[in-house]
Design an enzyme around this catalytic site. Structure first.
Site, short mmCIF file in Angstrom:
data_model
loop_
_atom_site.label_atom_id
_atom_site.label_comp_id
_atom_site.label_asym_id
_atom_site.label_seq_id
_atom_site.Cartn_x
_atom_site.Cartn_y
_atom_site.Cartn_z
N ILE A 190 0.83 -1.20 0.00
CA ILE A 190 0.00 0.00 0.00
C ILE A 190 0.87 1.26 0.00
O ILE A 190 0.57 2.23 -0.68
CB ILE A 190 -0.93 0.02 1.24
CG1 ILE A 190 -1.65 -1.32 1.40
CG2 ILE A 190 -1.91 1.18 1.17
CD1 ILE A 190 -2.41 -1.78 0.19
N GLU A 191 1.94 1.23 0.76
CA GLU A 191 2.80 2.41 0.92
C GLU A 191 3.58 2.73 -0.35
O GLU A 191 3.64 3.88 -0.77
CB GLU A 191 3.78 2.19 2.08
CG GLU A 191 3.16 2.30 3.46
CD GLU A 191 2.88 3.74 3.85
OE1 GLU A 191 3.27 4.65 3.11
OE2 GLU A 191 2.27 3.96 4.91
N SER A 192 4.21 1.72 -0.93
CA SER A 192 5.20 2.00 -1.98
C SER A 192 5.20 1.00 -3.12
O SER A 192 6.03 1.12 -4.03
CB SER A 192 6.60 2.01 -1.36
OG SER A 192 6.89 0.72 -0.82
#
Length: 471
Positions: A150-152
């Site tokens: 989700i982050e990166s």
């Protein structure tokens, strides 16, 4: 009949006594085997271009130890419990499920994009084993290993508009709060081991603070202070303080953050339900950490490990310059079989490991062209090594990398020099046809007017021109 029963009892007692004597040794052997699997930190396999590691053999003594310890909780780091890493992640799910319209929407979005899942899983395959292992060591829910999706997108080179870097997306200030070094030579926000340790420590702290993993995740994205204020506001109004009750107070990104993780969790948890085919990621270590004994060029390190420079950078993304500096605590990550090649080739190298040294700019007279001539190289080489844009001028006080111009006459770059090195530059002023230099706005003004500054002319040329006019 009684005699046979007595004999059976004696046999059972003897077997029990034998197993009791054997248990400490079996237990020790099992723990030794499992600890060996984590020597210098592992990671998952399945990158097509690189080989995976074989599973460690298990002895019969280990099997006995497993049966003796069946009544005890399984070791958190038993990475061979599941053959496939996805199964290992599923078995450690511990965060309560979130069911909402947003979860449904994001689950549908992911399930209809197999190429996205395949590409992010391919990147994750290098790092996921290590992340899961570290979560289990801390007794944390294993679905947190999906957070970098989700982050990166599991890209350690990712950089957000807010200057958050790495697969865990630390902004500079939070990175420093968790001892992630950020200097001219490296940015540990991108480091696989360093950033994972910091992220898990931060998430643990947030969970301790809120007593709720969903709120901890919201705080990871939004900030702990923001979540604390939202909790206080709902509490004062007599409203619930769970994630869904607080989500109307959150910005859109945070409101969708936990649902996105839940969507990923849903698909990994039951891919067939969503008609998703997950790429196989072996539940075995992918990388190992190798001690660096002196400064070493990134290209030479990759050559010794028999890796392409891209493969090397994928495991060592924190290094920003062509030379890897640092003390004995600095390590490089390599696939296990390439680590063996690295050691073998290093023993036969016989040449300098680094072709770079540092030079401090002490005068505005030192420009990139003059430095290139002095150190027998080209301006482009100096610019690339120091991430300097074209048409830029170095400021006095900058510490830059330059090629060594003689072998055997340089020592390693001192750690304190690397830690404190700064590179400052300003746009180069260009001369227009009218003889004026175009200068940027004042440094203190974000939108100051562009000014025209008369180009410098030597006194001799002024005198010559005046004489021509008088004639």
């Amino acid at each position: 009949m009684q005699a046979r029963n007595r004999n059976n009892c004696h046999s059972a007692a003897a077997l029990a006594a034998f197993l009791a004597l054997l248990a400490p040794f079996a237990s020790h052997a099992l723990e030794h085997d499992l600890d060996d699997a984590h020597v210098l930190t592992p990671i998952t396999a399945a990158a097509a271009s690189l080989s995976t590691l074989p599973s460690l053999p298990k002895t019969s003594i280990s099997d006995i130890a497993v049966s003796l310890k069946a009544s005890k909780p399984a070791r958190a780091d038993d990475e061979y419990h599941e053959k496939d890493l996805w199964g290992r992640i599923r078995s450690g799910y511990a965060i309560p499920d979130l069911n909402s319209e947003l979860v449904t929407r994001h689950t549908t979005w992911l399930s209809t994009r197999p190429d996205h899942i395949a590409s992010t899983s391919a990147r994750a395959s290098l790092y996921l084993f290590y992340v899961v292992s570290e979560l289990e060591k801390r007794g944390m829910p294993t679905e947190l290993a999906l957070l970098p999706f989700i982050e990166s997108g599991f890209n350690p080179q990712a950089l957000s508009r807010a200057n958050a870097a790495g697969m865990w997306q630390f902004v500079p200030g939070t990175g420093r709060d968790f001892n992630l070094k950020q200097d001219a030579f490296k940015d540990e926000r991108r480091g696989v081991m360093e950033s994972t340790d910091a992220a898990l420590t931060y998430l643990q702290r947030l969970n301790d603070m809120f007593g709720d993993w969903q709120l901890a995740l919201a705080a990871y994205n939004w900030g702990e202070g923001s979540v604390q204020r939202a909790v206080a506001r709902n509490r004062a109004a007599g409203k619930p303080t769970d994630f869904e009750s607080l989500s109307p107070l959150m910005p859109t990104e945070t409101r969708e953050y936990v649902p996105k993780l839940q969507a990923m969790k849903n698909i990994i948890g039951n891919p067939s339900q969503y008609r998703v085919s997950l790429p196989i990621i072996d539940n075995t270590p992918y990388f190992t950490a190798v001690d660096k004994t002196s400064d070493i060029d990134m290209t030479i390190a990759a050559q010794l490990a028999e890796l392409s420079i891209d493969e090397f950078k994928a495991l060592n993304p924190q290094f920003k310059r062509p030379v890897i500096t640092g003390d004995e605590q600095t390590k490089i990550l390599l696939p296990k079989e390439n680590a063996d090649k690295f050691h073998l080739n290093l023993a036969q190298w016989g040449k300098e490991l680094s072709t770079w040294t540092v030079h401090k700019i002490t005068s505005a007279k030192e420009n990139i062209s003059s430095l290139a001539s002095r150190f027998h190289t080209t301006p482009d080489v100096i610019r690339q090594a120091n991430n300097l844009p074209q048409r830029s001028l170095l400021k006095a006080g900058s510490t830059i990398l330059v090629p060594k111009i003689a072998t055997g006459t340089y020592t390693d770059i001192a750690p304190e020099v690397a830690d404190n090195a700064t590179v400052a530059f300003e746009p180069e002023r260009t001369v227009s046809k009218s003889g004026y230099k175009r200068a940027g706005a004042n440094a203190g003004s974000k939108s100051g007017p562009v000014s025209l500054v008369k180009a410098r002319v030597s006194r001799d040329s002024i005198k010559t021109r005046n004489r021509k006019k008088s004639n």
